[in-house]
Design an enzyme around this catalytic site. Structure first.
Site, PDB file in Angstrom:
ATOM      1  N   HIS A  81      34.787  35.645  40.058  1.00 36.64           N
ATOM      2  CA  HIS A  81      34.854  37.102  40.038  1.00 36.64           C
ATOM      3  C   HIS A  81      34.745  37.660  38.625  1.00 36.64           C
ATOM      4  O   HIS A  81      35.615  38.357  38.127  1.00 36.64           O
ATOM      5  CB  HIS A  81      36.154  37.575  40.710  1.00 36.64           C
ATOM      6  CG  HIS A  81      36.079  37.498  42.190  1.00 36.64           C
ATOM      7  ND1 HIS A  81      36.751  36.545  42.932  1.00 36.64           N
ATOM      8  CD2 HIS A  81      35.370  38.232  43.072  1.00 36.64           C
ATOM      9  CE1 HIS A  81      36.483  36.715  44.208  1.00 36.64           C
ATOM     10  NE2 HIS A  81      35.642  37.726  44.334  1.00 36.64           N
ATOM     11  N   HIS A  85      29.045  37.973  38.786  1.00 42.18           N
ATOM     12  CA  HIS A  85      29.203  38.310  40.211  1.00 42.18           C
ATOM     13  C   HIS A  85      28.828  39.785  40.426  1.00 42.18           C
ATOM     14  O   HIS A  85      28.009  40.096  41.299  1.00 42.18           O
ATOM     15  CB  HIS A  85      30.640  38.069  40.658  1.00 42.18           C
ATOM     16  CG  HIS A  85      30.962  38.664  41.997  1.00 42.18           C
ATOM     17  ND1 HIS A  85      30.289  38.315  43.161  1.00 42.18           N
ATOM     18  CD2 HIS A  85      31.878  39.594  42.357  1.00 42.18           C
ATOM     19  CE1 HIS A  85      30.791  39.011  44.171  1.00 42.18           C
ATOM     20  NE2 HIS A  85      31.750  39.796  43.724  1.00 42.18           N
ATOM     21  N   HIS A 121      33.052  47.082  41.534  1.00 38.05           N
ATOM     22  CA  HIS A 121      33.983  46.793  42.625  1.00 38.05           C
ATOM     23  C   HIS A 121      35.034  45.725  42.323  1.00 38.05           C
ATOM     24  O   HIS A 121      36.101  45.721  42.918  1.00 38.05           O
ATOM     25  CB  HIS A 121      33.235  46.438  43.915  1.00 38.05           C
ATOM     26  CG  HIS A 121      32.752  45.015  43.953  1.00 38.05           C
ATOM     27  ND1 HIS A 121      31.630  44.586  43.279  1.00 38.05           N
ATOM     28  CD2 HIS A 121      33.247  43.926  44.586  1.00 38.05           C
ATOM     29  CE1 HIS A 121      31.455  43.302  43.507  1.00 38.05           C
ATOM     30  NE2 HIS A 121      32.425  42.866  44.288  1.00 38.05           N
ATOM     31  N   ASP A 122      34.768  44.803  41.405  1.00 38.37           N
ATOM     32  CA  ASP A 122      35.758  43.752  41.106  1.00 38.37           C
ATOM     33  C   ASP A 122      36.237  43.831  39.661  1.00 38.37           C
ATOM     34  O   ASP A 122      36.726  42.843  39.109  1.00 38.37           O
ATOM     35  CB  ASP A 122      35.166  42.364  41.374  1.00 38.37           C
ATOM     36  CG  ASP A 122      35.279  41.970  42.841  1.00 38.37           C
ATOM     37  OD1 ASP A 122      34.391  41.271  43.351  1.00 38.37           O
ATOM     38  OD2 ASP A 122      36.270  42.377  43.484  1.00 38.37           O
ATOM     39  N   ASP A 208      28.289  42.019  48.535  1.00 37.73           N
ATOM     40  CA  ASP A 208      29.376  41.214  47.983  1.00 37.73           C
ATOM     41  C   ASP A 208      29.212  39.737  48.358  1.00 37.73           C
ATOM     42  O   ASP A 208      29.591  38.857  47.603  1.00 37.73           O
ATOM     43  CB  ASP A 208      30.723  41.740  48.493  1.00 37.73           C
ATOM     44  CG  ASP A 208      31.870  41.361  47.576  1.00 37.73           C
ATOM     45  OD1 ASP A 208      33.027  41.453  48.019  1.00 37.73           O
ATOM     46  OD2 ASP A 208      31.631  40.932  46.430  1.00 37.73           O
TER      47      ASP A 208
END
Ligand SMILES: Cc1nc2ccc(C(=O)N[C@]34C[C@H]5C[C@H](C[C@H](C5)C3)C4)cc2n2c(-c3ccccc3Cl)nnc12
Ligand SMILES: [Mg+2]
Ligand SMILES: [Zn+2]
Length: 317
Positions: A81, A85, A121-122, A208
């Site tokens: 992550h 990614h 998003h991460d 994702d």
């Protein structure tokens, strides 16, 4: 927090067309991890430009440069992550928009929010599955720092991003799966606000998990990164006297079986649903199926071999 020199050079460089970064950049069979990390920021500018976001949203070059630099810096360095990614997730989103002609199904602002959510998003993910701060707010401020950008657009993008980023929690995906099936079976209705929201969630989950839609070599390498992250979380839980779930326990996880299960029950259904609504997505579901078959071949080979271990991290072909 980002160096003014980096901002300046990223603001003034010529933005190449994606095909200049790789002739296959737009193909679903392309592996975005093949682009060297030090070219990924240029890749982001190239996708923003080719998706016509820079002119449509009047984004100044220095704001865009500051934005992508802050997003990249917002990622830590766990095995999976990390920034690469986020970059690969956004690259798949670019391919979906282009190959599925998503501008016919969703509004400009929804597609913009989806792409930016992929990048953000991460952010700040620490490699454990419960620590996630939606720090995208502060980086988004960089994007809108330039005068002339319309504030309500900013608020609308933020509202869309909150729902889209929440959709990356697989538990949320399972919660709406029945509605996604109903939508795919009945046919997408772009005049329905519920369908638009559900489609955005399905597209985000598709992005994702998109490492699983690439050729086997990518899938195998990514599985090693994911289990490296899972196992160090398991080690941490053990050091606190807790017993981690098998998937995170390096002594008990049977990786081929876990991956077959994940592809069968989580990934494949996602891309099949997409294929029911967008013909070009069939190719993507097929590649996930090929990868599942590959894991089954490996699992059978290990069973045949005397003393073969289902737990080892390296797999012969
Ligand atoms: C290849 C691959 N395998 C994966 C195997 C397992 C899981 C996973 O989170 N499983 C679950 C299993 C049950 C029910 C829910 C909540 C928890 C308990 C944990 C899900 C994720 C996997 N994953 C992801 C991924 C996608 C979104 C967030 C985090 C990650 Cl890591 N991206 N790629 C992969
Ligand atoms: Mg996540
Ligand atoms: Zn993610």
């Amino acid at each position: 927090k980002v160096s003014p020199d980096d901002v300046q050079s990223l603001s003034q460089c010529d933005i190449p067309h994606p095909r200049m970064l790789d002739a296959d950049f737009i193909q679903f069979s392309y592996a975005p991890r093949s682009l060297h990390e030090d070219k990924t920021l240029l890749g982001c500018l190239s996708m923003f430009e080719d998706l016509n976001f820079i002119s449509r949203w009047r984004i100044r070059r220095d704001s865009l440069a500051r934005f992508v630099l802050m997003v990249k810096k917002g990622y830590r360095n766990p095995p999976y992550h990390n920034w690469m990614h986020a970059y690969t997730v956004a690259q798949f989103c670019y391919q979906l928009i282009k190959n599925l002609k998503l501008e016919e199904s969703l509004d400009d602002i929804e597609l913009f929010a989806l792409f930016v959510s992929c990048l953000c998003h991460d952010i700040d993910h620490r490699g454990t599955n419960n620590s996630f701060q939606n720090a995208s707010k502060s980086v988004l401020a960089a994007l809108y720092s330039s005068e002339g950008s319309v504030l309500e657009d900013y608020q609308q993008v933020l509202d869309l991003m909150r729902d889209i980023v929440l959709a990356t929690d697989l538990a949320h995906h399972f919660k709406i799966l029945k509605q996604l099936r109903e939508m795919a079976e009945r046919g997408y209705d772009k005049s329905s606000l519920k369908d638009r929201k559900n489609l955005l969630c399905l597209l985000m989950t598709s992005c994702d998990l998109s490492d699983q839609t690439r050729p086997w070599d990518n899938t195998k390498k990514v599985a090693a990164l994911i289990y490296k992250e899972f196992f160090s979380q398991g080690d941490m839980e053990k050091s606190k006297g807790l017993q981690p779930i098998d998937m995170m326990d390096r002594e008990r996880a049977q990786i081929p079986a876990l991956q077959i299960g994940f592809l069968d029950h989580v990934a494949l259904p996602v891309y099949k649903l997409l294929g029911m609504m967008f013909e070009p997505a069939h190719e993507v579901a097929d590649r996930v199926n090929d990868n599942k078959n590959h894991w089954e071949k490996i699992s059978n080979l290990i069973k045949l071999k005397r003393g073969g271990s289902q737990v080892r991290m390296t797999f012969e072909e």
